[in-house]
Structures are given as structure tokens and as C-alpha cells.
Enzyme design. Structure first.
Site, PDB file in Angstrom:
ATOM      1  N   SER A  49       0.859  -1.192   0.000  1.00  0.00           N
ATOM      2  CA  SER A  49       0.000   0.000   0.000  1.00  0.00           C
ATOM      3  C   SER A  49       0.890   1.235   0.000  1.00  0.00           C
ATOM      4  CB  SER A  49      -0.912   0.009   1.235  1.00  0.00           C
ATOM      5  OG  SER A  49      -0.151   0.303   2.399  1.00  0.00           O
ATOM      6  N   ASP A  81      -0.058  -0.892  -4.625  1.00  0.00           N
ATOM      7  CA  ASP A  81      -1.518  -0.894  -4.571  1.00  0.00           C
ATOM      8  C   ASP A  81      -2.007   0.568  -4.558  1.00  0.00           C
ATOM      9  OD1 ASP A  81      -3.932  -2.243  -4.478  1.00  0.00           O
ATOM     10  OD2 ASP A  81      -3.933  -2.511  -2.307  1.00  0.00           O
ATOM     11  N   HIS A  82      -3.325   0.749  -4.713  1.00  0.00           N
ATOM     12  CA  HIS A  82      -3.988   2.071  -4.744  1.00  0.00           C
ATOM     13  C   HIS A  82      -3.085   3.280  -4.524  1.00  0.00           C
ATOM     14  CE1 HIS A  82      -7.980   0.305  -4.612  1.00  0.00           C
ATOM     15  NE2 HIS A  82      -7.462  -0.591  -3.789  1.00  0.00           N
ATOM     16  N   HIS A 178     -13.422  -2.918   0.494  1.00  0.00           N
ATOM     17  CA  HIS A 178     -12.201  -3.137   1.287  1.00  0.00           C
ATOM     18  C   HIS A 178     -12.560  -3.265   2.762  1.00  0.00           C
ATOM     19  CE1 HIS A 178     -10.272  -0.839  -2.205  1.00  0.00           C
ATOM     20  NE2 HIS A 178      -9.755  -2.046  -2.246  1.00  0.00           N
ATOM     21  N   HIS A 206     -10.937  -6.527  -6.043  1.00  0.00           N
ATOM     22  CA  HIS A 206     -10.487  -5.928  -4.778  1.00  0.00           C
ATOM     23  C   HIS A 206     -11.411  -6.392  -3.658  1.00  0.00           C
ATOM     24  CE1 HIS A 206      -7.428  -2.838  -6.013  1.00  0.00           C
ATOM     25  NE2 HIS A 206      -7.852  -3.303  -7.189  1.00  0.00           N
ATOM     26  N   ASN A 228      -7.191  -9.461  -4.636  1.00  0.00           N
ATOM     27  CA  ASN A 228      -6.447  -8.740  -3.600  1.00  0.00           C
ATOM     28  C   ASN A 228      -6.908  -9.110  -2.191  1.00  0.00           C
ATOM     29  OD1 ASN A 228      -5.424  -7.423  -5.799  1.00  0.00           O
ATOM     30  ND2 ASN A 228      -6.129  -5.383  -5.207  1.00  0.00           N
ATOM     31  N   THR A 231      -6.820  -7.174   4.378  1.00  0.00           N
ATOM     32  CA  THR A 231      -7.303  -7.221   5.765  1.00  0.00           C
ATOM     33  C   THR A 231      -7.008  -8.569   6.419  1.00  0.00           C
ATOM     34  OG1 THR A 231      -9.023  -5.643   5.194  1.00  0.00           O
ATOM     35  CG2 THR A 231      -9.377  -6.915   7.196  1.00  0.00           C
TER      36      THR A 231
END
Ligand code: 13P
Length: 290
Positions: A49, A81-82, A178, A206, A228, A231
Site C-alpha cells: 500500500s 496498490d492504490h 475493502h 479488490h 487482492n 485485511t
């Protein structure tokens, strides 16, 4: 060698499975995933991330990744990622990670497409691949995202945008979110099929944590080829550390490497579960396009 994200995912697309993409948090989780992938003969995408990239540093993440895969036979790609931040995307492209997700879902359509095209040009010039997200996937992950739908488009517009900007992988809304689910999500396998009928670009799912085995299978059968998971890794990691620390306090023994071993074992078991579930186990040796 850093693998191509696109090559791993295209092989999955051709053979009807999905490659798990796990968000690492540190060197312990990174090594655990590489070890699990090697043991399962599975391709794996190591995702980072923006928050983790900022805290560890782009160069150190790259060095850790290269060191973790050296001497192994693992097919592993390194993916950002993002990332909505063009300056950070540029840093990661310059560092030649395998791929980046340019998250333009906070921009309006025209700006999102224009900026994604700019990222794709810079990335492709040095062999880095690009995942595109222009409609937002609900939920905030490591400080990026929104809990409400801001932008949604038709499958035709999404595919046209991806074709126009030349992105390699496509991350659409598929009913997932998410983080943890409070109720059951309304998944959109039909949307995956519609997109796949319009384009050969791989579709990314996602918000993997919390879906059932049947839901994963449904989405993979519909044509998703990268999934993905973030968590679940954080939860697995912290629960193993928490349990270890409770035992350590009872024994009054304070040995950090023992805790890392315990955390690593839990993360390896989690990864192995997803390699089996997504059908990627046993696929690394043959991972060139059919
Ligand atoms: P989860 O945190 O729900 O597993 O989602 C991960 C993700 O989509 C990262 O981009």
C-alpha cells in the site's frame, strides 16, 4: 528476477484460476508469502500500500523483495496498490517495480483517463505495467479510498477508458468492499463476464477478505484473475503476534525472533489456503502464456 504482473495474471486468465495479491506490511510478511508460494508452487503478487511504501521506503521495499526471491524458484511480482499520488507513482516507476495501480477514482472521468494515459506512457517506457481504477471500490484501505460510491460507469465506458489509456489490468466495481463486511455483499459476476466479453485485459477483484469459498469460485469462474487480500493478512499477523505476546507474558520470556517465527507460520498458512482456493497452487512451473 521480478516477474511481470501481467504475465502471471494472463496465465491465470488462460487457465481459469486467479493469482492472489497480498498486501505485505513488513519483511516478515514478505518472506512468509514467498516461502509459502515456493512450497505451493504458486505464482504470487506482493502488493504494497502507499502507506507501507511511505513508511518503509520505495528502495528498501525493492531491496527486501529482491533479497527474498533470490535463490528461490518463485514467480513473484512487486506491485504498488492504490496510489492516487502522481509523485509517488513516478518514484515507484523509476524504481522499476513490476506494476502500479494508479487509483484515479477520485477524479472525474476525463481527468482520470488523461492522467492514467500519462502514467501508462511513463510506466511502459521502462517496462512497468499499470492497473487502472477509475470507479471507486468502496472502503478505506490504509488511508486511501471512500466509504461511498463516488463514480460508477458502464462496462463499455470502463473498457473504452482502459483501451484509450493503454492500461494493462482493469479494477472495476464488483460489489466488494475493502475491509471487513458487516453484511453479505451483492456480488456482480455478470459484470465480470460483460467486461471480459469486451476486452482481453485481465479483471482484478479488490476487497477479497471475507468472501466465502463459493463466492470466490463464482467470481473466478466469471473471469477474475487477480484477487487482492489485505485485511486478512493484517488480522492473521496481529492475532498471531497477540497470542504470542500473551504467552510470552505468562512465561516472562521476551524473544522477538520467536515471535517473528510464530507470525510467519500463521501468514504462511493463510497464504497456502488462498493458493489452494484460487487454484494457483501448482501453477508456477508452467506459468508462461499458452
Ligand atoms: P481487503 O482488505 O478487503 O482484503 O481488500 C484488499 C484490497 O483490495 C487491496 O487493494
Amino acid at each position: 528476477m521480478r516477474a511481470s504482473t501481467l504475465e502471471l495474471v494472463r496465465n491465470a486468465q488462460d487457465h481459469g484460476y486467479a493469482v492472489p495479491a497480498f498486501n505485505i506490511v513488513d519483511e516478515v510478511s514478505l518472506r512468509a508469502l514467498i516461502e509459502a508460494a515456493e512450497a505451493a508452487d504458486s505464482p504470487v503478487i506482493i502488493q504494497v500500500s502507499l502507506k507501507t511504501a511511505r513508511s518503509i521506503g520505495v528502495d528498501l521495499v525493492g531491496a527486501m523483495f529482491d533479497s527474498a526471491i533470490r535463490g528461490t524458484s518463485v514467480k513473484a511480482a512487486l506491485h504498488l496498490d492504490h496510489c492516487p499520488d502522481l509523485a509517488w507513482i513516478t518514484k515507484v516507476i523509476d524504481a522499476r517495480w513490476s506494476s502500479v495501480l494508479f487509483d484515479a477514482s477520485d477524479r472525474d472521468f476525463d481527468r482520470a483517463v488523461a492522467e492514467t494515459a500519462q502514467v501508462v506512457r511513463a510506466a511502459h517506457a521502462v517496462g512497468v505495467e499499470v492497473e487502472t481504477e477509475i470507479e471507486n471500490i468502496v472502503g478505506v484501505e490504509d488511508g486511501v479510498g471512500s466509504d461511498v460510491l463516488v463514480h460508477s460507469y458502464s462496462p463499455e465506458s470502463l473498457v473504452q477508458a482502459a483501451e484509450d489509456c493503454g492500461a494493462d489490468l482493469l479494477a472495476p466495481q464488483l460489489g466488494t468492499a475493502h475491509g471487513e463486511y458487516s453484511g453479505r455483499p451483492s456480488l456482480l459476476p455478470g459484470r465480470v463476464r460483460e467486461i471480459r466479453a469486451l476486452t482481453d485485459k485481465p479483471v482484478v477483484l479488490h476487497g477479497g477478505t471475507g468472501l466465502t469459498q463459493a463466492e470466490f469460485r463464482l467470481l473466478i469462474a466469471a473471469g477474475v484473475s487477480k484477487i487482492n487480500i489485505s485485511t486478512d493478512l493484517k488480522r492473521t499477523y496481529m492475532r498471531a503476534a497477540h497470542k504470542f505476546l500473551i504467552d510470552a507474558a505468562e512465561r516472562d520470556e521476551w524473544d522477538p525472533p520467536s515471535m517473528f517465527r510464530s507470525v510467519s507460520g500463521a501468514v504462511r498458512a493463510m497464504a497456502t489456503h488462498y493458493f489452494d482456493l484460487f487454484g494457483s497452487a501448482g501453477q508456477a512451473s508452467g506459468s508462461t502464456r499458452a
